[in-house]
Motif scaffolding. Structure first.
Motif, PDB file in Angstrom:
ATOM      1  N   MET A  98      -6.730  21.275 -55.292  1.00 43.62           N
ATOM      2  CA  MET A  98      -5.472  20.789 -55.860  1.00 43.62           C
ATOM      3  C   MET A  98      -5.724  20.106 -57.212  1.00 43.62           C
ATOM      4  O   MET A  98      -4.981  20.301 -58.167  1.00 43.62           O
ATOM      5  CB  MET A  98      -4.764  19.849 -54.876  1.00 43.62           C
ATOM      6  CG  MET A  98      -4.206  20.582 -53.657  1.00 43.62           C
ATOM      7  SD  MET A  98      -3.686  19.488 -52.283  1.00 43.62           S
ATOM      8  CE  MET A  98      -2.133  18.847 -52.927  1.00 43.62           C
ATOM      9  N   LEU A 118      -9.676  20.817 -50.007  1.00 44.86           N
ATOM     10  CA  LEU A 118      -8.287  21.050 -50.393  1.00 44.86           C
ATOM     11  C   LEU A 118      -7.908  20.139 -51.565  1.00 44.86           C
ATOM     12  O   LEU A 118      -7.316  20.594 -52.549  1.00 44.86           O
ATOM     13  CB  LEU A 118      -7.359  20.813 -49.201  1.00 44.86           C
ATOM     14  CG  LEU A 118      -5.855  20.914 -49.466  1.00 44.86           C
ATOM     15  CD1 LEU A 118      -5.465  22.280 -50.036  1.00 44.86           C
ATOM     16  CD2 LEU A 118      -5.065  20.631 -48.191  1.00 44.86           C
ATOM     17  N   PHE A 154       4.439  15.857 -54.254  1.00 46.59           N
ATOM     18  CA  PHE A 154       3.896  16.571 -53.103  1.00 46.59           C
ATOM     19  C   PHE A 154       5.046  16.803 -52.130  1.00 46.59           C
ATOM     20  O   PHE A 154       5.473  15.881 -51.437  1.00 46.59           O
ATOM     21  CB  PHE A 154       2.782  15.757 -52.437  1.00 46.59           C
ATOM     22  CG  PHE A 154       1.647  15.419 -53.368  1.00 46.59           C
ATOM     23  CD1 PHE A 154       0.663  16.350 -53.666  1.00 46.59           C
ATOM     24  CD2 PHE A 154       1.583  14.169 -53.975  1.00 46.59           C
ATOM     25  CE1 PHE A 154      -0.379  16.045 -54.541  1.00 46.59           C
ATOM     26  CE2 PHE A 154       0.542  13.849 -54.837  1.00 46.59           C
ATOM     27  CZ  PHE A 154      -0.444  14.789 -55.130  1.00 46.59           C
ATOM     28  N   LEU A 199       4.509  22.618 -49.982  1.00 52.07           N
ATOM     29  CA  LEU A 199       4.071  23.226 -48.727  1.00 52.07           C
ATOM     30  C   LEU A 199       5.326  23.689 -47.992  1.00 52.07           C
ATOM     31  O   LEU A 199       6.240  22.892 -47.766  1.00 52.07           O
ATOM     32  CB  LEU A 199       3.325  22.192 -47.872  1.00 52.07           C
ATOM     33  CG  LEU A 199       2.945  22.623 -46.447  1.00 52.07           C
ATOM     34  CD1 LEU A 199       1.700  23.503 -46.451  1.00 52.07           C
ATOM     35  CD2 LEU A 199       2.691  21.418 -45.555  1.00 52.07           C
ATOM     36  N   GLU A 242      -4.166  18.146 -43.012  1.00 57.28           N
ATOM     37  CA  GLU A 242      -5.124  18.249 -44.119  1.00 57.28           C
ATOM     38  C   GLU A 242      -4.425  18.050 -45.464  1.00 57.28           C
ATOM     39  O   GLU A 242      -4.960  17.421 -46.369  1.00 57.28           O
ATOM     40  CB  GLU A 242      -5.832  19.611 -44.097  1.00 57.28           C
ATOM     41  CG  GLU A 242      -6.877  19.763 -43.000  1.00 57.28           C
ATOM     42  CD  GLU A 242      -6.293  20.057 -41.618  1.00 57.28           C
ATOM     43  OE1 GLU A 242      -7.070  20.107 -40.656  1.00 57.28           O
ATOM     44  OE2 GLU A 242      -5.059  20.229 -41.495  1.00 57.28           O
ATOM     45  N   PHE A 243      -3.217  18.602 -45.568  1.00 57.00           N
ATOM     46  CA  PHE A 243      -2.423  18.446 -46.791  1.00 57.00           C
ATOM     47  C   PHE A 243      -2.154  16.959 -47.053  1.00 57.00           C
ATOM     48  O   PHE A 243      -2.382  16.459 -48.155  1.00 57.00           O
ATOM     49  CB  PHE A 243      -1.106  19.221 -46.646  1.00 57.00           C
ATOM     50  CG  PHE A 243      -0.227  19.239 -47.876  1.00 57.00           C
ATOM     51  CD1 PHE A 243      -0.695  19.733 -49.093  1.00 57.00           C
ATOM     52  CD2 PHE A 243       1.100  18.787 -47.809  1.00 57.00           C
ATOM     53  CE1 PHE A 243       0.134  19.767 -50.225  1.00 57.00           C
ATOM     54  CE2 PHE A 243       1.931  18.830 -48.925  1.00 57.00           C
ATOM     55  CZ  PHE A 243       1.448  19.311 -50.137  1.00 57.00           C
ATOM     56  N   VAL A 302       1.250  25.576 -51.570  1.00 56.93           N
ATOM     57  CA  VAL A 302       0.039  25.292 -50.798  1.00 56.93           C
ATOM     58  C   VAL A 302       0.270  25.646 -49.329  1.00 56.93           C
ATOM     59  O   VAL A 302       1.312  25.317 -48.765  1.00 56.93           O
ATOM     60  CB  VAL A 302      -0.313  23.778 -50.886  1.00 56.93           C
ATOM     61  CG1 VAL A 302      -1.614  23.479 -50.144  1.00 56.93           C
ATOM     62  CG2 VAL A 302      -0.427  23.336 -52.339  1.00 56.93           C
ATOM     63  N   SER A 358     -10.046  18.625 -45.772  1.00 58.77           N
ATOM     64  CA  SER A 358      -9.115  17.994 -46.718  1.00 58.77           C
ATOM     65  C   SER A 358      -9.797  17.633 -48.040  1.00 58.77           C
ATOM     66  O   SER A 358      -9.148  17.580 -49.084  1.00 58.77           O
ATOM     67  CB  SER A 358      -8.450  16.775 -46.093  1.00 58.77           C
ATOM     68  OG  SER A 358      -9.409  15.879 -45.605  1.00 58.77           O
ATOM     69  N   PRO A 376      -2.495  25.344 -46.194  1.00 59.54           N
ATOM     70  CA  PRO A 376      -3.867  25.225 -45.670  1.00 59.54           C
ATOM     71  C   PRO A 376      -3.947  25.618 -44.192  1.00 59.54           C
ATOM     72  O   PRO A 376      -4.578  24.949 -43.389  1.00 59.54           O
ATOM     73  CB  PRO A 376      -4.183  23.732 -45.857  1.00 59.54           C
ATOM     74  CG  PRO A 376      -2.918  23.085 -46.359  1.00 59.54           C
ATOM     75  CD  PRO A 376      -1.799  24.057 -46.176  1.00 59.54           C
TER      76      PRO A 376
END
Length: 211
Positions: A165, A161, A62, A33, A45-46, A110, A158, A112
């Protein structure tokens, strides 16, 4: 004609600076991100999605790249970010003045985000031939076409999402590679900086002739 202006993309990308990277899937799938740490970029949300994925046994990297901005009215507190880092939820990469190597090392970018103009980082990711997951909102969904160069997810969701993912991790290499190639082609067709500048100039000439 006045409506020439409405067909212009918000910004272009320097395609020579952001070169397509040769395909290589990391042994441990890496999500990245790239964003300032404010709520409307979908950072919360991530993090929620990551917690869900980790709880279901997903082993991936991540990563978050971007400045903390706790004084922004929608900024995320330094304490909360520290909690994410210390508990190993995210790998915080800090800030950089050259995102290219971080994009190159990722498998998927990513974003979001709740709303965007034209998200520069997504143009950079697509131009570098990386698959993308982004929110199905204007700005993001101009850059990402669902199941063509990535996946679109629902706004402020989320669960969705995490689902996208998970789908991305599960894709065979050919499909990931295809998403990357498609993204690059889309940038060349629609967001090439030199084309965008020429479109602006042409629109200005038209406006001048009309007046």
């Amino acid at each position: 004609s006045g409506n020439a202006v409405h067909t212009l993309p918000g910004s272009g990308i320097d395609l020579s600076k952001f070169q397509p990277t040769s395909f290589h899937r990391n042994e441990k799938f890496t999500f990245l991100l790239i964003s300032r740490l404010i709520t409307d970029k979908g950072v919360l949300e991530f993090v929620d999605a990551i917690k869900k994925l980790r709880a279901s046994g997903v082993n991936a990297h991540f990563q978050v790249l971007g400045a903390m901005d706790p004084l922004h009215k929608r900024g995320i507190s330094v304490d909360l970010i520290a909690e994410w880092i210390n508990s190993g939820i995210i790998e915080y990469l800090g800030t950089t003045n050259d995102v290219r190597k971080f994009i190159k090392n990722a498998d998927c970018v990513v974003l979001p985000s709740y709303r965007e103009g034209t998200p520069r980082t997504l143009l950079e990711a697509a131009s570098s031939s990386k698959p993308i997951i982004a929110t199905d909102v204007p700005g993001c969904n101009n850059v990402v076409k669902h199941d063509f160069n990535g996946f679109l997810c629902k706004l402020k969701d989320s669960d969705d999402l995490a689902d996208k993912m998970q789908q991305m991790i599960s894709l065979p290499e050919e499909k990931l590679k295809e998403f990357g190639t498609n993204g690059r082609a889309k940038m060349e067709a629609e967001y090439d900086e030199s084309l965008v500048i020429n479109k602006y100039l042409a629109a200005l000439v038209q406006l001048k002739q009309a007046s």
